[in-house]
Design a protein around this motif. Structure first.
Motif, PDB file in Angstrom:
ATOM      1  N   LYS A   1       0.860  -1.193   0.000  1.00 39.17           N
ATOM      2  CA  LYS A   1       0.000   0.000   0.000  1.00 39.17           C
ATOM      3  C   LYS A   1       0.896   1.243   0.000  1.00 39.17           C
ATOM      4  CE  LYS A   1      -1.807   3.541   2.347  1.00 39.17           C
ATOM      5  NZ  LYS A   1      -1.217   4.450   3.360  1.00 39.17           N
TER       6      LYS A   1
ATOM      7  N   GLY B   1      -7.453   8.203   6.172  1.00 41.98           N
ATOM      8  CA  GLY B   1      -6.354   7.253   6.387  1.00 41.98           C
ATOM      9  C   GLY B   1      -6.753   5.827   6.067  1.00 41.98           C
TER      10      GLY B   1
ATOM     11  N   ASP C   1      -4.952   2.278   4.386  1.00 35.47           N
ATOM     12  CA  ASP C   1      -4.261   1.238   5.164  1.00 35.47           C
ATOM     13  C   ASP C   1      -5.211   0.060   5.420  1.00 35.47           C
ATOM     14  OD1 ASP C   1      -2.100   2.964   5.403  1.00 35.47           O
ATOM     15  OD2 ASP C   1      -2.579   3.572   7.457  1.00 35.47           O
TER      16      ASP C   1
ATOM     17  N   LYS D   1      -0.076   8.486  13.298  1.00 35.41           N
ATOM     18  CA  LYS D   1      -0.904   8.222  12.120  1.00 35.41           C
ATOM     19  C   LYS D   1      -0.213   7.399  11.043  1.00 35.41           C
ATOM     20  CE  LYS D   1      -1.699  11.989   8.927  1.00 35.41           C
ATOM     21  NZ  LYS D   1      -0.627  12.688   8.230  1.00 35.41           N
TER      22      LYS D   1
HETATM   23 MG    MG Z   1      -1.973   7.256   6.163  1.00 34.13          MG
END
Ligand code: MG
Ligand code: ADP
Ligand code: ASP
Length: 416
Positions: free
Chosen positions: A12, A156, A159, A214
């Motif tokens: 990723k 986010g 992920d 993060k």
């Molecule tokens: Mg991220």
């Protein structure tokens, strides 16, 4: 899961890694270089750079509170741009590749727009393309409902896509390729001398991620832990090893007592004053919050005097507006005489799997904050974490000072 599928690798790449056409070409080179060792490769991408922030800002130019279905349809476009560009860049190099949206490769979610959860992945299309020796490139951060509505997984969220795809395929590894060298003892943007861990456990990664680091979404670590998929967090800018996230039984060395110092500025604190001291008041407050899908991170109910008490809780800043309407209702209903919402607060946490069994670590953290003249507003602790809510203006300084206490700048990794 067939034995052959074990050889699948999932990589990723986050927004910074694909921020420009040059970076997309660099990732195409990197993917090509990986192919001899990883002939069955699935790549999950984020949107380019700050594209998603740009789309959010755009939505706010046309609506006061953009949300729901239309918002997700908009936000999901960012990843479609990056995957198709990587597909073109790979094909330009003569590498067989196909880009797919999450809908095209069967990533089903529930219908909770903006915070959808992946329910299943139909791997047939992905496996079919891998059989044809193509690199499969998938949009991160999104899915599709049974009614064909496009959803997103929360900021986010690429992920999570990487982890879920790796789990569904029984992949050998889920690589999280990003703009730092791995999971470090603190955010290197705040603490330039923060140390990289060669390996940490899933539990430590989840605690660090949920306390504000993060570099990895906590739900990604949860998914990989449940399916026993090793995660390798590493830089997309070079090929050196990063941080392996594995089961604690697979850890070679005993881990340091403190593995990280994290902070979270995106929180708000709610204090309800003069709450009647009788059974059911806390239940009333937290049922109302749950009914509005507001999750709470920390709760303190202080001892009451003269039949009145005080309830304090901390939530993610995005829920502050929702909490504000509830406070107005609680005041009208007599649940509290007054309700205060503070947005200028932040949380600093120390995380480590041996925190509970190592005396004195919390005392060291509190002493550092005292030495810095920083007042602690609330404290919470669990087996693996001690967290303090402090004024937001102090939090960067607090992270540096607490980090230097547990990781003196000259000490070797694991010195705490
Ligand atoms: Mg991220
Ligand atoms: P991506 O776009 O690749 O998903 P993110 O910006 O989401 O990247 O996450 C990487 C960032 O996480 C780093 O640039 C760093 O500033 C931040 N970060 C916060 N805490 C940590 C930590 N403990 N270790 C590594 N990075 C951290
Ligand atoms: N593009 C999305 C975001 O910025 C998802 C991700 O980058 O993981 O939040």
């Amino acid at each position: 899961m067939s034995d052959g599928s074990r050889s699948i690798a999932v990589q990723k790449y986050g927004g910074t890694s694909v921020a420009t056409p040059e970076r997309i070409r660099a990732i195409a080179d990197r993917v090509t270089a990986c192919l001899p060792d990883n002939p069955r490769l699935v790549v999950v991408l984020s949107a380019m750079g700050k594209t998603t922030d740009g789309l959010v800002a755009l939505a706010h130019e046309v609506a006061a509170r953009p949300q729901g279905r239309e918002m997700d349809l908009l936000l999901a476009t960012g990843e479609q741009v990056s995957v198709s560009l990587l597909g073109l860049a790979l094909q330009d190099k003569g590498v067989a590749a196909i880009s797919l949206t999450a809908a095209q490769c069967g990533i089903r979610t529930d219908a909770a727009f903006n915070i959808a959860r992946i329910e299943s992945i139909d791997t047939r299309r992905i496996l079919g393309e891998l059989e044809r020796d193509r690199v499969v490139i998938i949009t991160g951060f999104q899915g599709v409902t049974d009614e064909q509505e496009v959803t997103t997984l929360g900021r986010g969220g690429s992920d999570i896509t990487g982890a879920a795809v790796a789990a569904a395929l029984g992949a050998r590894v889920c690589e999280i390729c990003t703009d730092v060298d791995g999971v470090l003892s603190a955010d290197p943007n705040l603490v330039p001398h923060a140390q990289r861990w060669p390996a940490i456990s899933y539990e430590e990664a989840i605690e660090m991620a949920s306390s504000g680091a993060k570099v990895l979404h906590p739900r990604a670590a949860e998914v990989c832990m449940a399916y026993g998929i090793p995660i390798h967090v590493r830089s997309s800018f070079h090929s050196r090893e990063g941080t392996w996230i594995v089961g604690s039984k697979d850890m070679v060395m005993e881990q340091a007592a403190v593995v990280g110092v994290s902070s979270d500025k995106k929180i708000a604190k709610v204090t309800l004053l003069d709450v009647p001291d009788r059974p059911g008041m806390a239940a009333h407050v937290f049922q109302d919050l749950a009914a509005d899908d507001i999750s709470v991170r920390l709760i303190i109910q202080s001892a009451s005097s003269e039949g009145r008490g005080r309830i304090t809780f901390v939530l993610d800043a995005e829920y502050a507006a929702g909490a504000e309407s509830l406070v107005a209702r609680w005041k009208a209903d007599g649940v509290a005489a007054e309700g205060l919402i503070e947005r200028d607060v932040a949380k600093i946490s120390i995380v480590g799997s041996r925190l509970a069994s190592t005396p004195g670590l919390a005392a060291r953290m509190f002493s550092v904050l005292a030495r810095e003249g920083i007042n602690i507003d609330c404290i919470s602790s669990s087996e693996m974490k001690v967290a303090c809510v402090i004024g937001a203006e102090h939090v960067d300084r607090a992270v540096r000072a607490v980090h230097d206490e547990f990781f003196p700048p000259t000490a070797a990794p694991g010195a705490s």
